[in-house]
Write a protein that holds these residues in place. Structure first.
Motif, PDB file in Angstrom:
ATOM      1  N   ALA A   1     -13.374  14.564   4.834  1.00  0.00           N
ATOM      2  CA  ALA A   1     -12.351  14.285   3.825  1.00  0.00           C
ATOM      3  C   ALA A   1     -10.965  14.522   4.415  1.00  0.00           C
ATOM      4  CB  ALA A   1     -12.557  15.161   2.602  1.00  0.00           C
ATOM      5  N   MET A   2     -10.039  13.715   4.001  1.00  0.00           N
ATOM      6  CA  MET A   2      -8.659  13.858   4.468  1.00  0.00           C
ATOM      7  C   MET A   2      -7.963  14.963   3.685  1.00  0.00           C
ATOM      8  SD  MET A   2      -7.133  12.199   6.817  1.00  0.00           S
ATOM      9  CE  MET A   2      -6.644  10.684   7.577  1.00  0.00           C
ATOM     10  N   HIS A   3      -7.356  15.890   4.397  1.00  0.00           N
ATOM     11  CA  HIS A   3      -6.528  16.886   3.728  1.00  0.00           C
ATOM     12  C   HIS A   3      -5.174  16.277   3.431  1.00  0.00           C
ATOM     13  CE1 HIS A   3      -9.446  19.870   4.357  1.00  0.00           C
ATOM     14  NE2 HIS A   3      -9.192  20.130   5.612  1.00  0.00           N
ATOM     15  N   ASN A   4      -4.591  16.659   2.289  1.00  0.00           N
ATOM     16  CA  ASN A   4      -3.216  16.279   2.025  1.00  0.00           C
ATOM     17  C   ASN A   4      -2.324  17.336   2.643  1.00  0.00           C
ATOM     18  OD1 ASN A   4      -2.539  13.874   0.933  1.00  0.00           O
ATOM     19  ND2 ASN A   4      -2.686  14.536  -1.192  1.00  0.00           N
ATOM     20  N   LEU A   5      -1.472  16.935   3.553  1.00  0.00           N
ATOM     21  CA  LEU A   5      -0.598  17.888   4.226  1.00  0.00           C
ATOM     22  C   LEU A   5       0.716  17.970   3.455  1.00  0.00           C
ATOM     23  CD1 LEU A   5      -1.167  16.764   7.895  1.00  0.00           C
ATOM     24  CD2 LEU A   5      -2.030  18.817   6.798  1.00  0.00           C
ATOM     25  N   ASP A   6       1.048  19.157   3.015  1.00  0.00           N
ATOM     26  CA  ASP A   6       2.261  19.307   2.234  1.00  0.00           C
ATOM     27  C   ASP A   6       3.478  19.319   3.151  1.00  0.00           C
ATOM     28  OD1 ASP A   6       3.487  19.554  -0.267  1.00  0.00           O
ATOM     29  OD2 ASP A   6       3.815  21.694   0.105  1.00  0.00           O
ATOM     30  N   LYS A   7       4.420  18.442   2.884  1.00  0.00           N
ATOM     31  CA  LYS A   7       5.714  18.449   3.580  1.00  0.00           C
ATOM     32  C   LYS A   7       5.579  18.418   5.096  1.00  0.00           C
ATOM     33  CE  LYS A   7       8.330  20.828  -0.008  1.00  0.00           C
ATOM     34  NZ  LYS A   7       7.238  20.978  -0.993  1.00  0.00           N
ATOM     35  N   SER A   8       4.612  17.670   5.617  1.00  0.00           N
ATOM     36  CA  SER A   8       4.521  17.596   7.070  1.00  0.00           C
ATOM     37  C   SER A   8       5.251  16.376   7.613  1.00  0.00           C
ATOM     38  CB  SER A   8       3.067  17.594   7.521  1.00  0.00           C
ATOM     39  OG  SER A   8       2.407  16.524   6.911  1.00  0.00           O
ATOM     40  N   ILE A   9       5.880  15.610   6.703  1.00  0.00           N
ATOM     41  CA  ILE A   9       6.727  14.509   7.147  1.00  0.00           C
ATOM     42  C   ILE A   9       7.983  14.502   6.291  1.00  0.00           C
ATOM     43  CG2 ILE A   9       5.596  12.802   5.667  1.00  0.00           C
ATOM     44  CD1 ILE A   9       6.043  10.757   7.871  1.00  0.00           C
ATOM     45  N   ALA A  10       9.116  14.324   6.921  1.00  0.00           N
ATOM     46  CA  ALA A  10      10.386  14.296   6.203  1.00  0.00           C
ATOM     47  C   ALA A  10      11.271  13.219   6.795  1.00  0.00           C
ATOM     48  CB  ALA A  10      11.089  15.653   6.297  1.00  0.00           C
ATOM     49  N   VAL A  11      11.901  12.451   5.920  1.00  0.00           N
ATOM     50  CA  VAL A  11      12.874  11.456   6.364  1.00  0.00           C
ATOM     51  C   VAL A  11      14.229  12.142   6.417  1.00  0.00           C
ATOM     52  CG1 VAL A  11      13.956   9.249   5.822  1.00  0.00           C
ATOM     53  CG2 VAL A  11      11.523   9.582   5.365  1.00  0.00           C
ATOM     54  N   LEU A  12      14.838  12.146   7.607  1.00  0.00           N
ATOM     55  CA  LEU A  12      16.063  12.942   7.800  1.00  0.00           C
ATOM     56  C   LEU A  12      17.297  12.285   7.194  1.00  0.00           C
ATOM     57  CD1 LEU A  12      15.546  14.163  11.464  1.00  0.00           C
ATOM     58  CD2 LEU A  12      15.018  15.323   9.330  1.00  0.00           C
ATOM     59  N   GLN A  13      17.282  10.973   7.144  1.00  0.00           N
ATOM     60  CA  GLN A  13      18.418  10.248   6.584  1.00  0.00           C
ATOM     61  C   GLN A  13      17.856   9.292   5.564  1.00  0.00           C
ATOM     62  OE1 GLN A  13      20.423   8.099   9.635  1.00  0.00           O
ATOM     63  NE2 GLN A  13      22.429   8.844   9.097  1.00  0.00           N
ATOM     64  N   ASN A  14      18.102   9.543   4.290  1.00  0.00           N
ATOM     65  CA  ASN A  14      17.549   8.696   3.246  1.00  0.00           C
ATOM     66  C   ASN A  14      18.646   8.389   2.246  1.00  0.00           C
ATOM     67  OD1 ASN A  14      15.462   7.239   2.186  1.00  0.00           O
ATOM     68  ND2 ASN A  14      14.208   8.989   1.637  1.00  0.00           N
ATOM     69  N   PRO A  15      19.092   7.151   2.144  1.00  0.00           N
ATOM     70  CA  PRO A  15      18.563   5.940   2.751  1.00  0.00           C
ATOM     71  C   PRO A  15      18.716   5.879   4.264  1.00  0.00           C
ATOM     72  CG  PRO A  15      20.258   5.417   1.083  1.00  0.00           C
ATOM     73  CD  PRO A  15      20.214   6.886   1.238  1.00  0.00           C
ATOM     74  N   ALA A  16      17.801   5.147   4.883  1.00  0.00           N
ATOM     75  CA  ALA A  16      17.868   4.919   6.326  1.00  0.00           C
ATOM     76  C   ALA A  16      19.028   3.978   6.630  1.00  0.00           C
ATOM     77  CB  ALA A  16      16.559   4.312   6.819  1.00  0.00           C
ATOM     78  N   LEU A  17      19.787   4.292   7.658  1.00  0.00           N
ATOM     79  CA  LEU A  17      20.972   3.506   7.996  1.00  0.00           C
ATOM     80  C   LEU A  17      20.828   2.876   9.375  1.00  0.00           C
ATOM     81  CD1 LEU A  17      23.636   6.115   6.835  1.00  0.00           C
ATOM     82  CD2 LEU A  17      22.814   4.136   5.569  1.00  0.00           C
ATOM     83  N   ASN A  18      21.572   1.813   9.610  1.00  0.00           N
ATOM     84  CA  ASN A  18      21.663   1.169  10.922  1.00  0.00           C
ATOM     85  C   ASN A  18      20.308   0.723  11.459  1.00  0.00           C
ATOM     86  OD1 ASN A  18      24.444   1.828  10.861  1.00  0.00           O
ATOM     87  ND2 ASN A  18      23.981   3.855  11.685  1.00  0.00           N
ATOM     88  N   GLY A  19      19.405   0.360  10.559  1.00  0.00           N
ATOM     89  CA  GLY A  19      18.130  -0.180  10.999  1.00  0.00           C
ATOM     90  C   GLY A  19      17.189   0.817  11.634  1.00  0.00           C
ATOM     91  N   VAL A  20      17.414   2.116  11.368  1.00  0.00           N
ATOM     92  CA  VAL A  20      16.565   3.145  11.977  1.00  0.00           C
ATOM     93  C   VAL A  20      16.167   4.190  10.933  1.00  0.00           C
ATOM     94  CG1 VAL A  20      16.479   5.030  13.663  1.00  0.00           C
ATOM     95  CG2 VAL A  20      17.578   2.881  14.279  1.00  0.00           C
ATOM     96  N   ILE A  21      14.877   4.459  10.845  1.00  0.00           N
ATOM     97  CA  ILE A  21      14.404   5.605  10.052  1.00  0.00           C
ATOM     98  C   ILE A  21      14.290   6.787  10.993  1.00  0.00           C
ATOM     99  CG2 ILE A  21      12.500   6.580   8.704  1.00  0.00           C
ATOM    100  CD1 ILE A  21      11.757   3.743   7.881  1.00  0.00           C
ATOM    101  N   ARG A  22      14.971   7.877  10.652  1.00  0.00           N
ATOM    102  CA  ARG A  22      14.841   9.116  11.428  1.00  0.00           C
ATOM    103  C   ARG A  22      13.874  10.021  10.683  1.00  0.00           C
ATOM    104  NH1 ARG A  22      19.891  11.792  11.567  1.00  0.00           N
ATOM    105  NH2 ARG A  22      18.952  13.155  13.083  1.00  0.00           N
ATOM    106  N   VAL A  23      12.833  10.449  11.383  1.00  0.00           N
ATOM    107  CA  VAL A  23      11.766  11.200  10.732  1.00  0.00           C
ATOM    108  C   VAL A  23      11.469  12.476  11.514  1.00  0.00           C
ATOM    109  CG1 VAL A  23      10.013   9.837  11.941  1.00  0.00           C
ATOM    110  CG2 VAL A  23       9.397  11.016   9.850  1.00  0.00           C
TER     111      VAL A  23
END
Length: 85
Positions: A1-23
């Motif tokens: 079974a897949m564990h749900n990982l709490d807060k193991s991914i974060a978008v650093l700039q939201n909205p993403a700017l200049n065509g790049v998602i920083r994660v």
């Protein structure tokens, strides 16, 4: 079974700017990042470069709007919303 990982991914700039998602992620060993639109269509996939750290995902070819970014790794999965401006 897949564990749900709490807060193991974060978008650093939201909205993403200049065509790049920083994660920032952790618990990502052996993992991949997946970008989906809200209809569930997978648009991009990218291997993570480390167990934890920062990465960028190029999205310059995508339209503005709301997307879902998912991290799937040996430890489980985590999802974050991202807005592309």
């Amino acid at each position: 079974a897949m564990h749900n990982l709490d807060k193991s991914i974060a978008v650093l700039q939201n909205p993403a700017l200049n065509g790049v998602i920083r994660v920032r992620y952790s618990n990502a060993k052996g993992g991949n990042l997946y970008l989906y639109d809200l209809s569930g269509k997978m648009l991009k996939t990218q291997k993570v470069s480390a167990n934890s750290g920062d990465d960028t995902i190029s999205v310059s070819n995508l339209q503005t709007g709301n997307y879902l970014l998912m991290l799937k790794s040996d430890q489980g999965m985590s999802v974050s919303k991202v807005i592309i401006k």
